[in-house]
Design a protein around this motif. Structure first.
Motif, PDB file in Angstrom:
ATOM      1  N   ALA A  69     126.969  24.008   9.333  1.00 49.55           N
ATOM      2  CA  ALA A  69     126.917  25.064  10.341  1.00 49.55           C
ATOM      3  C   ALA A  69     126.459  24.492  11.683  1.00 49.55           C
ATOM      4  N   GLU A  70     126.971  25.073  12.757  1.00 51.52           N
ATOM      5  CA  GLU A  70     126.535  24.719  14.104  1.00 51.52           C
ATOM      6  C   GLU A  70     125.372  25.641  14.470  1.00 51.52           C
ATOM      7  N   ILE A  71     124.190  25.076  14.713  1.00 49.45           N
ATOM      8  CA  ILE A  71     122.970  25.856  14.941  1.00 49.45           C
ATOM      9  C   ILE A  71     122.541  25.695  16.394  1.00 49.45           C
ATOM     10  N   LEU A  72     122.397  26.809  17.099  1.00 50.98           N
ATOM     11  CA  LEU A  72     121.933  26.807  18.488  1.00 50.98           C
ATOM     12  C   LEU A  72     120.620  27.558  18.575  1.00 50.98           C
ATOM     13  N   GLY A  73     119.617  26.949  19.206  1.00 43.73           N
ATOM     14  CA  GLY A  73     118.344  27.618  19.436  1.00 43.73           C
ATOM     15  C   GLY A  73     118.089  27.760  20.923  1.00 43.73           C
ATOM     16  N   ASN A  74     117.577  28.920  21.350  1.00 45.21           N
ATOM     17  CA  ASN A  74     117.256  29.075  22.771  1.00 45.21           C
ATOM     18  C   ASN A  74     115.813  29.515  22.948  1.00 45.21           C
ATOM     19  N   ASP A  75     115.274  29.227  24.125  1.00 47.28           N
ATOM     20  CA  ASP A  75     113.882  29.567  24.421  1.00 47.28           C
ATOM     21  C   ASP A  75     113.670  29.472  25.924  1.00 47.28           C
ATOM     22  N   LEU A  76     112.551  30.027  26.397  1.00 47.92           N
ATOM     23  CA  LEU A  76     112.194  29.929  27.802  1.00 47.92           C
ATOM     24  C   LEU A  76     111.595  28.570  28.154  1.00 47.92           C
ATOM     25  N   SER A  77     111.046  27.870  27.171  1.00 42.18           N
ATOM     26  CA  SER A  77     110.376  26.592  27.406  1.00 42.18           C
ATOM     27  C   SER A  77     111.120  25.445  26.745  1.00 42.18           C
ATOM     28  N   ALA A  78     111.193  24.326  27.457  1.00 45.97           N
ATOM     29  CA  ALA A  78     111.844  23.125  26.915  1.00 45.97           C
ATOM     30  C   ALA A  78     110.819  22.289  26.158  1.00 45.97           C
ATOM     31  N   ILE A  79     110.347  22.828  25.053  1.00 44.15           N
ATOM     32  CA  ILE A  79     109.313  22.138  24.274  1.00 44.15           C
ATOM     33  C   ILE A  79     109.853  21.629  22.945  1.00 44.15           C
ATOM     34  N   GLN A  80     111.167  21.638  22.769  1.00 40.32           N
ATOM     35  CA  GLN A  80     111.757  21.190  21.520  1.00 40.32           C
ATOM     36  C   GLN A  80     111.858  19.657  21.538  1.00 40.32           C
ATOM     37  N   PRO A 140     113.323  15.784  21.116  1.00 43.35           N
ATOM     38  CA  PRO A 140     114.634  15.207  21.431  1.00 43.35           C
ATOM     39  C   PRO A 140     115.401  14.746  20.199  1.00 43.35           C
ATOM     40  N   TRP A 141     114.689  14.541  19.081  1.00 42.40           N
ATOM     41  CA  TRP A 141     115.375  14.104  17.864  1.00 42.40           C
ATOM     42  C   TRP A 141     115.630  15.326  16.981  1.00 42.40           C
ATOM     43  N   VAL A 142     116.901  15.624  16.766  1.00 44.56           N
ATOM     44  CA  VAL A 142     117.284  16.824  16.026  1.00 44.56           C
ATOM     45  C   VAL A 142     118.447  16.484  15.105  1.00 44.56           C
ATOM     46  N   PRO A 143     118.685  17.312  14.067  1.00 40.87           N
ATOM     47  CA  PRO A 143     119.880  17.108  13.238  1.00 40.87           C
ATOM     48  C   PRO A 143     121.136  17.163  14.109  1.00 40.87           C
ATOM     49  N   ILE A 152     111.280  24.371  15.276  1.00 42.50           N
ATOM     50  CA  ILE A 152     111.059  23.961  13.889  1.00 42.50           C
ATOM     51  C   ILE A 152     111.959  24.728  12.923  1.00 42.50           C
ATOM     52  N   CYS A 153     112.177  26.020  13.168  1.00 46.16           N
ATOM     53  CA  CYS A 153     113.026  26.805  12.274  1.00 46.16           C
ATOM     54  C   CYS A 153     114.497  26.448  12.481  1.00 46.16           C
ATOM     55  N   THR A 154     114.905  26.263  13.738  1.00 48.32           N
ATOM     56  CA  THR A 154     116.284  25.875  14.025  1.00 48.32           C
ATOM     57  C   THR A 154     116.631  24.558  13.345  1.00 48.32           C
ATOM     58  N   MET A 155     115.709  23.602  13.437  1.00 53.16           N
ATOM     59  CA  MET A 155     115.954  22.304  12.816  1.00 53.16           C
ATOM     60  C   MET A 155     115.968  22.403  11.294  1.00 53.16           C
ATOM     61  N   ALA A 156     115.112  23.269  10.738  1.00 50.76           N
ATOM     62  CA  ALA A 156     115.112  23.457   9.286  1.00 50.76           C
ATOM     63  C   ALA A 156     116.446  24.031   8.832  1.00 50.76           C
ATOM     64  N   MET A 157     116.996  24.976   9.605  1.00 47.98           N
ATOM     65  CA  MET A 157     118.317  25.507   9.288  1.00 47.98           C
ATOM     66  C   MET A 157     119.377  24.411   9.383  1.00 47.98           C
ATOM     67  N   GLY A 158     119.269  23.563  10.407  1.00 49.65           N
ATOM     68  CA  GLY A 158     120.232  22.484  10.556  1.00 49.65           C
ATOM     69  C   GLY A 158     120.207  21.517   9.398  1.00 49.65           C
ATOM     70  N   ASP A 159     119.008  21.215   8.896  1.00 53.99           N
ATOM     71  CA  ASP A 159     118.886  20.321   7.742  1.00 53.99           C
ATOM     72  C   ASP A 159     119.429  20.969   6.479  1.00 53.99           C
ATOM     73  N   GLU A 160     119.120  22.261   6.307  1.00 43.15           N
ATOM     74  CA  GLU A 160     119.494  22.945   5.069  1.00 43.15           C
ATOM     75  C   GLU A 160     120.977  23.312   5.032  1.00 43.15           C
ATOM     76  N   TYR A 161     121.556  23.514   6.213  1.00 39.10           N
ATOM     77  CA  TYR A 161     122.966  23.929   6.272  1.00 39.10           C
ATOM     78  C   TYR A 161     123.728  22.998   7.224  1.00 39.10           C
ATOM     79  N   PRO A 162     124.020  21.779   6.782  1.00 43.50           N
ATOM     80  CA  PRO A 162     124.616  20.759   7.669  1.00 43.50           C
ATOM     81  C   PRO A 162     126.022  21.083   8.146  1.00 43.50           C
TER      82      PRO A 162
END
Length: 331
Positions: A119-130, A132-135, A107-117
């Motif tokens: 910039a290239e935003i990469l988010g990482n995590d241990l779980s694939a719970i993000q 499929p629709w993203v900026p 949610i924060c990664t996507m908010a950054m992507g929306d606010e700063y179009p």
């Protein structure tokens, strides 16, 4: 430039709204849609689903209920620091690459992507719970940030939030962040001190809530992962070589008992996420580390819920934000 610092800020005590009727629903509305797991075989323990990649590294579940709580926690943290995603003085017009460590639901990664179009935003995590629709400028990856970093290009901004009880070697992680920043790049760490306290003595040492949080923090520390990294962030950031280090502390009441309107709103969000997360916080650590049965845990949590909802209990904990800049040239 002179090095700026706001460490060890004194915060005035929170005034209590004695007229508040502390009745808050346990149900937390979903803020984002959850996705169906089709790639990873997630294990289930005590009725909760956990991630499979490097199983055991993270003590919280990753099921839909927990995803909803994480999204609510995002709202809590951004509200607490002034309706902002981060506080570092970054020129996002010149920032090209951003890394969000431990993105969770994204949610924060996507908010950054929306606010700063731009910039290239990469988010990482241990779980694939993000989702499929993203900026278009947002990507996600599954990774363990405590393993060696293998990025081919440095980042202009690295953001690390809510990694309490997740990291075994914080100085190593902060060092990896430093090493993977461009000269002049910024890093920001936002994290908790999960030790509950009250300023008026209403959180008694012999209360069920004090017993619960004490047992929880002890169990987390037995796994080798610090549950209260917030107060230590500034030291780790300075030792890594960052300059212009700034440290701010924010109080998070549990409940709408403060008189201050802002803190009352923050406390309402915090009560909702705590109530939603009590089982998620507790089950793996209490049962797997402290040796409790599931029934014993649930019985204690019922009493904790009753105490936290009481208008006479004014519990709170702290949220710390620390940011710094990598020097233009290594000194």
């Amino acid at each position: 430039m002179a090095e700026a610092s706001q460490a060890h800020i004194e915060v005035d005590p929170v005034e209590v709204d004695e007229d508040h009727d502390s009745v808050i629903s346990d149900d937390v509305s979903a803020l984002t849609a959850s996705i169906t797991s089709s790639i990873l075989d997630y294990p289930v323990e005590n009725g909760r689903r956990y991630h499979a990649f490097r199983s055991g590294v993270y003590c919280l579940p990753n099921d839909e209920l927990e995803q909803d709580r994480l999204d609510l926690s995002h709202l809590l943290m951004t509200k607490a620091i002034g309706d902002k995603l981060f506080l570092a003085p970054i020129d996002m017009d010149k920032t090209q690459r951003v890394l969000d460590i431990g993105t969770g639901t994204g949610i924060c990664t996507m908010a950054m992507g929306d606010e700063y179009p731009n910039a290239e935003i990469l988010g990482n995590d241990l779980s694939a719970i993000q989702p499929p629709w993203v900026p278009p400028n947002v990507k996600f990856e599954i990774d363990d940030v405590e393993c060696p970093w293998v990025y081919s290009r440095p980042f202009d901004f690295i953001f690390c939030r809510y990694m309490a009880a997740c990291i075994k070697d914080w100085p190593k992680l902060v060092g990896s962040v430093y090493d993977n920043l461009s000269p002049g790049g910024w890093a920001e760490f936002q994290d908790f001190d999960l030790q509950y306290y009250s300023e008026d003595g209403s959180l008694a040492p012999d209360s069920h809530t004090a017993k619960w949080i004490g047992t929880l923090l002890d169990a987390a520390r037995k796994t080798g992962r610090e549950p209260c990294p917030g107060p230590k962030l500034e030291e780790w950031v300075r030792e890594a070589g960052f300059t212009k280090v700034t440290h701010q502390r924010f109080r998070l009441p549990i409940g709408a008992w403060p008189k201050d309107p802002h803190l009352k709103e923050v406390g309402t969000y915090n009560m909702a996420q705590v109530m939603s997360g009590l089982e998620a916080f507790s089950l793996r650590l209490f049962c797997g580390v402290a040796g409790w049965s599931k029934e014993e845990v649930l019985a204690l949590l019922a009493m904790v819920r009753r105490e936290l909802k009481s208008s006479s209990l004014h519990a709170q904990f702290d949220f710390h934000v620390v940011y710094g800049q990598k020097p233009e040239q290594k000194e």
